[in-house]
Design an enzyme around this catalytic site. Sequence first.
Site, PDB file in Angstrom:
ATOM      1  N   ASP A  36      32.550 -20.623  74.495  1.00 55.65           N
ATOM      2  CA  ASP A  36      33.925 -21.050  74.275  1.00 55.65           C
ATOM      3  C   ASP A  36      34.421 -21.826  75.488  1.00 55.65           C
ATOM      4  OD1 ASP A  36      34.841 -19.981  71.660  1.00 55.65           O
ATOM      5  OD2 ASP A  36      34.281 -18.069  72.557  1.00 55.65           O
ATOM      6  N   ASP A 177      34.641 -17.938  63.196  1.00 54.50           N
ATOM      7  CA  ASP A 177      34.988 -17.513  64.546  1.00 54.50           C
ATOM      8  C   ASP A 177      36.407 -16.952  64.538  1.00 54.50           C
ATOM      9  OD1 ASP A 177      35.356 -17.155  67.238  1.00 54.50           O
ATOM     10  OD2 ASP A 177      35.152 -19.267  67.796  1.00 54.50           O
TER      11      ASP A 177
END
Length: 222
Positions: A36, A177
């Site tokens: 991320d 996600d």
Amino acid sequence: MIPSKISPSMMCADLAALPETLAVFADTDIEYLHMDVMDGHFVENLCLGTDFCRQIRKMTAIPLDYHLMITEPEKKLSWFDIQPGDIVAVHAEATHHLQKTLTAIRARGAHPFAALNPATPLSALDYVLDVLDGVLIMTVNPGFAGQKLIPATLDKIADCRRFLDAHGYSDIVIEVDGNVSFENAIKMRAAGADLFVAGTSSVFAKDGDLLTNIEKFREAIR
């Protein structure tokens, strides 16, 4: 149905135990490591800089799954050590040049994914399907771990699967996600998800050890 795969969210990993964690991932055939990357602009957080990504690359042979939550990603791909077989997801909302950016990712030998925020319609994909390997559907608003699932995104996963199939792109992967818990992963798989970003509500859950959590998660998405 595309085989299910796991991409543990490395922003949720215990940095003090990183070598041990990566060893478990290798032993359990984890397919990807979710990186991320946040710039404090596209999302209100900073996370996983370029140096961290490069260090992870040195520590494991597992392909990286870059989630670039950054503005103008087309100008910043060279900041990352993108390798053939990696995934690189860029947000449709973050660039005026989505097709160009996805094409540049493929030119590096990586898999180009388009990421969509919860409220972004699937129509954002209309004219890039031919250059896509995957769609990353956010099931929470991006930026922070530990959020609750947005219920409508389960319908969006199913809608995306139908959309891709109807356009002749059944081989395009759907990645999910956001609050991908053991329970939610079952629903997401049933809706059509293939690749699962696993964080604090599953693989890194505190009430279980890493190996047990991985085995439990594999069963949930089978």
